[in-house]
Design a protein around this motif. Structure first.
Motif, PDB file in Angstrom:
ATOM      1  N   GLY A   1       0.588  -1.391  -0.379  1.00 57.52           N
ATOM      2  CA  GLY A   1       0.372   0.037   0.001  1.00 57.52           C
ATOM      3  C   GLY A   1       0.582   1.240  -0.067  1.00 57.52           C
ATOM      4  O   GLY A   1       1.185   2.190  -0.958  1.00 57.52           O
ATOM      5  N   ALA A   2       1.834   1.212   1.335  1.00 64.35           N
ATOM      6  CA  ALA A   2       2.548   2.403   0.664  1.00 64.35           C
ATOM      7  C   ALA A   2       3.636   2.773  -0.594  1.00 64.35           C
ATOM      8  O   ALA A   2       3.695   3.382  -1.076  1.00 64.35           O
ATOM      9  CB  ALA A   2       4.178   2.162   2.326  1.00 64.35           C
ATOM     10  N   LEU A   3       4.234   1.268  -1.349  1.00 65.69           N
ATOM     11  CA  LEU A   3       4.255   1.521  -2.435  1.00 65.69           C
ATOM     12  C   LEU A   3       3.760   1.920  -3.804  1.00 65.69           C
ATOM     13  O   LEU A   3       3.501   2.707  -4.017  1.00 65.69           O
ATOM     14  CB  LEU A   3       5.065  -0.004  -3.266  1.00 65.69           C
ATOM     15  N   LYS A   4       2.355   1.695  -3.395  1.00 72.88           N
ATOM     16  CA  LYS A   4       1.124   2.184  -4.461  1.00 72.88           C
ATOM     17  C   LYS A   4       0.579   3.752  -4.206  1.00 72.88           C
ATOM     18  O   LYS A   4       0.647   4.744  -5.337  1.00 72.88           O
ATOM     19  CB  LYS A   4       0.121   1.806  -4.149  1.00 72.88           C
ATOM     20  N   ARG A   5       1.026   4.055  -3.012  1.00 69.94           N
ATOM     21  CA  ARG A   5       0.926   5.748  -2.467  1.00 69.94           C
ATOM     22  C   ARG A   5       2.066   6.402  -3.175  1.00 69.94           C
ATOM     23  O   ARG A   5       2.364   7.429  -3.505  1.00 69.94           O
ATOM     24  CB  ARG A   5       0.305   6.194  -1.114  1.00 69.94           C
ATOM     25  N   ALA A   6       2.902   5.875  -3.381  1.00 67.83           N
ATOM     26  CA  ALA A   6       4.710   6.473  -3.234  1.00 67.83           C
ATOM     27  C   ALA A   6       4.388   6.870  -4.831  1.00 67.83           C
ATOM     28  O   ALA A   6       4.987   7.821  -5.619  1.00 67.83           O
ATOM     29  CB  ALA A   6       5.744   5.771  -2.731  1.00 67.83           C
ATOM     30  N   VAL A   7       4.520   5.611  -5.744  1.00 64.50           N
ATOM     31  CA  VAL A   7       4.849   5.715  -6.935  1.00 64.50           C
ATOM     32  C   VAL A   7       3.297   6.664  -7.409  1.00 64.50           C
ATOM     33  O   VAL A   7       2.823   7.203  -8.374  1.00 64.50           O
ATOM     34  CB  VAL A   7       4.363   4.568  -7.923  1.00 64.50           C
ATOM     35  N   ASP A   8       1.830   6.470  -7.263  1.00 66.34           N
ATOM     36  CA  ASP A   8       0.881   7.429  -7.208  1.00 66.34           C
ATOM     37  C   ASP A   8       1.074   9.056  -6.777  1.00 66.34           C
ATOM     38  O   ASP A   8       0.824   9.948  -7.479  1.00 66.34           O
ATOM     39  CB  ASP A   8      -0.222   7.421  -6.500  1.00 66.34           C
ATOM     40  N   THR A   9       2.178   9.374  -5.959  1.00 63.68           N
ATOM     41  CA  THR A   9       2.454  10.300  -5.300  1.00 63.68           C
ATOM     42  C   THR A   9       3.941  10.833  -6.515  1.00 63.68           C
ATOM     43  O   THR A   9       3.154  11.496  -7.573  1.00 63.68           O
ATOM     44  CB  THR A   9       3.156  10.636  -4.086  1.00 63.68           C
ATOM     45  N   GLU A  10       4.315  10.324  -6.948  1.00 62.09           N
ATOM     46  CA  GLU A  10       5.656  10.861  -8.506  1.00 62.09           C
ATOM     47  C   GLU A  10       5.984   9.261  -9.007  1.00 62.09           C
ATOM     48  O   GLU A  10       6.741   8.690  -8.459  1.00 62.09           O
ATOM     49  CB  GLU A  10       6.713  11.025  -6.717  1.00 62.09           C
ATOM     50  N   ARG A  11       5.456   9.508  -9.688  1.00 64.80           N
ATOM     51  CA  ARG A  11       5.594   8.437 -11.068  1.00 64.80           C
ATOM     52  C   ARG A  11       6.885   8.612 -11.847  1.00 64.80           C
ATOM     53  O   ARG A  11       6.932   8.870 -12.732  1.00 64.80           O
ATOM     54  CB  ARG A  11       3.863   8.020 -11.311  1.00 64.80           C
ATOM     55  N   ARG A  12       8.073   8.416 -10.864  1.00 66.67           N
ATOM     56  CA  ARG A  12       9.515   8.441 -11.549  1.00 66.67           C
ATOM     57  C   ARG A  12      10.075   6.997 -11.668  1.00 66.67           C
ATOM     58  O   ARG A  12       9.165   6.409 -11.296  1.00 66.67           O
ATOM     59  CB  ARG A  12      10.505   9.659 -11.386  1.00 66.67           C
ATOM     60  N   PRO A  13      10.666   7.203 -12.983  1.00 62.57           N
ATOM     61  CA  PRO A  13      11.047   5.407 -13.158  1.00 62.57           C
ATOM     62  C   PRO A  13      12.393   5.097 -12.204  1.00 62.57           C
ATOM     63  O   PRO A  13      12.933   6.300 -11.498  1.00 62.57           O
ATOM     64  CB  PRO A  13      12.192   5.354 -14.607  1.00 62.57           C
ATOM     65  N   GLY A  14      12.102   4.053 -11.981  1.00 67.50           N
ATOM     66  CA  GLY A  14      13.687   3.651 -11.057  1.00 67.50           C
ATOM     67  C   GLY A  14      13.620   3.363  -9.653  1.00 67.50           C
ATOM     68  O   GLY A  14      14.709   3.286  -8.755  1.00 67.50           O
ATOM     69  N   ARG A  15      12.070   3.444  -9.055  1.00 75.47           N
ATOM     70  CA  ARG A  15      12.278   3.385  -7.433  1.00 75.47           C
ATOM     71  C   ARG A  15      11.986   2.664  -6.566  1.00 75.47           C
ATOM     72  O   ARG A  15      12.873   2.530  -5.498  1.00 75.47           O
ATOM     73  CB  ARG A  15      10.976   4.307  -7.551  1.00 75.47           C
ATOM     74  N   PHE A  16      11.364   1.809  -6.957  1.00 74.54           N
ATOM     75  CA  PHE A  16      11.538  -0.173  -6.513  1.00 74.54           C
ATOM     76  C   PHE A  16      11.559  -1.178  -6.862  1.00 74.54           C
ATOM     77  O   PHE A  16      11.509  -0.922  -7.954  1.00 74.54           O
ATOM     78  CB  PHE A  16      10.341   0.392  -5.211  1.00 74.54           C
ATOM     79  N   ILE A  17      12.086  -2.150  -5.724  1.00 78.41           N
ATOM     80  CA  ILE A  17      12.549  -2.966  -6.630  1.00 78.41           C
ATOM     81  C   ILE A  17      11.612  -4.395  -5.447  1.00 78.41           C
ATOM     82  O   ILE A  17      11.775  -4.080  -4.192  1.00 78.41           O
ATOM     83  CB  ILE A  17      13.863  -4.215  -6.253  1.00 78.41           C
ATOM     84  N   LEU A  18      10.742  -4.814  -5.265  1.00 82.32           N
ATOM     85  CA  LEU A  18      10.310  -6.080  -4.899  1.00 82.32           C
ATOM     86  C   LEU A  18      10.956  -7.756  -4.945  1.00 82.32           C
ATOM     87  O   LEU A  18      10.758  -7.929  -6.223  1.00 82.32           O
ATOM     88  CB  LEU A  18       9.185  -6.258  -4.923  1.00 82.32           C
ATOM     89  N   THR A  19      11.357  -7.952  -3.948  1.00 82.31           N
ATOM     90  CA  THR A  19      11.382  -9.895  -4.470  1.00 82.31           C
ATOM     91  C   THR A  19      10.448 -10.553  -3.354  1.00 82.31           C
ATOM     92  O   THR A  19      10.514  -9.944  -2.166  1.00 82.31           O
ATOM     93  CB  THR A  19      13.166 -10.007  -4.652  1.00 82.31           C
TER      94      THR A  19
END
Length: 407
Positions: A83-101
């Motif tokens: 949920g935090a990742l969703k909100r962060a991306v929706d607020t600032e949608r720039r490339p190369g922010r997160f990697i999940l494994t």
């Protein structure tokens, strides 16, 4: 141990240059974290309670102001981070922010999942032979379509060499670092601990019954056994077999290829073809070494086909043509093709796998049948075999050594 470049490395780099987030999925110990660390500027290990605690308390604040890309390792241990990742991306949608494994797939409705439209999934398979040998190049199917598959792949194993290669498997530690006896113990332990730390789908897991089901599944790898065959042989009911199949698929331990269909062909089987996702695990589950496999034609055929299918499954994940792998079998069992690479409107590639060093047109009769049925949609047919030579069998059908996949 030096890092072995993975097939997905260039693809991850390309995604992060354009998209905000990538999720690397795959089996435990396949090398996801090691690879992700090569692309990350900072890391949070969410299977460590001290690092996970701030994300449970306030995930948005915990995620903020970290060097990017941020690697969120084992995200499923703290699902609040999504949920935090969703909100962060929706607020600032720039490339190369997160990697999940993570080792376990999200068990939710994809339409309601917060990652939809915000991250790109990259499936990561155990090491292929190409990766173990540090050989670069285009995926085999891509080269095949461009008529660039090597006529002489060079260093080609014999039949026993292929069996030994397959039984090493592709998990980096046992395949590359461990001697045979220790490797075999590692793989056996992996099978015994397949569900360690995994959810029991609302009820406790009977690990001995799951182990029995996995062994039965392995004995039927590269086959289209009916569900009833599997659960009756394992001594469980249909509902339990379905739950175990889903769990093993989520853990990356098995793979099922859907049946291929066409309006030009009638009475085709609709059941999936089942594979163990790593042939090292297959050997551990079956209790087979090279000597046993070489004395049993059924085991040998299943091992070699499973090995080839897993090499191609790993390559398909990064193939620019985006083929989808299927199998074909009619209901009477008169015609079957091991693998169909469906390229949509562009056509199809048909593949047969034979543990044979000198195949003849007789071995390619199902490929020839499919060519006759499909006409121009049939781009090419390949009989992958264990001999050293490549040669033409019939029109649009060639025999090619298995080692051409990684040569």
């Amino acid at each position: 141990m030096r890092y072995l470049t993975r097939l997905v490395d260039p693809w991850i780099t390309e995604i992060l240059a354009s998209a905000p987030a990538v999720m690397i999925t795959g089996a435990r110990a396949a090398g996801k974290t090691t690879t992700a660390l090569r692309h990350a500027a900072s890391v949070v290990r969410l299977d460590n309670e001290r690092e996970a605690a701030p994300f449970r308390a306030d995930p948005d604040a915990a995620l903020r102001d970290r060097p990017e890309p941020v690697l969120l390792d084992e995200w499923q241990e703290c699902p609040e981070v999504l949920g935090a990742l969703k909100r962060a991306v929706d607020t600032e949608r720039r490339p190369g922010r997160f990697i999940l494994t993570g080792s376990v797939h999200a068990d939710v409705d994809p339409a309601l999942w917060p990652g939809t439209g915000r991250l790109i999934r990259v499936p990561m398979h155990p090491l292929t032979v190409r990766e173990q040998l540090s050989r670069r190049g285009r995926p085999f199917l891509d080269r095949l379509l461009a008529a660039e598959a090597p006529e002489d792949p060079g260093d080609t194993p014999d039949l026993r060499g292929y069996a030994e290669m397959a039984l090493r498997g592709g998990f980096p530690e046992p395949a590359v670092q461990l001697p045979d006896r220790i490797r075999n113990q590692w793989l056996s332990d992996y099978v015994d601990q397949l569900t360690h730390g995994s959810p029991g789908r609302g009820r406790p897991l009977d690990r001995s019954r799951l182990r029995a089901f996995f062994s039965v599944y392995a004995l039927n790898s590269a086959g289209v056994a009916a569900d009833t065959t599997l659960y009756q042989a394992a001594g469980i009911d249909r509902r339990t077999a379905h739950a175990y199949t889903k769990l093993l698929n989520d853990l990356g331990a098995i793979a099922e290829l859907p049946a291929w269909s066409s309006n030009r062909l009638k009475r085709l089987s609709r059941g999936p073809k089942r594979y163990i996702a790593d042939t090292g695990l297959w050997g551990a589950a079956v209790g087979a070494d090279a000597a046993l496999v070489m004395s049993d034609g059924d085991l040998l055929g299943r091992l070699i086909e499973t090995f080839v299918a897993n090499q191609l499954r790993a390559e398909v994940a990064v193939d620019p043509n985006r083929p989808r792998l299927h199998h074909l079998r009619d209901r009477e069992g008169r015609h079957e093709v091991d693998l169909i690479a469906d390229l949509g409107m562009r056509g199809l590639v048909a593949i047969e796998v034979k543990a044979h060093s000198a195949p003849s047109p007789r071995h390619a009769r199902n490929l020839a049948w499919l060519h006759d049925q499909m006409g121009d949609r049939f781009l090419t047919g390949v009989l992958l075999h264990t001999g050293p030579a490549a040669f033409k069998l019939t029109d649009r059908i060639r025999a090619i050594p298995i080692s051409a996949i990684w040569s």
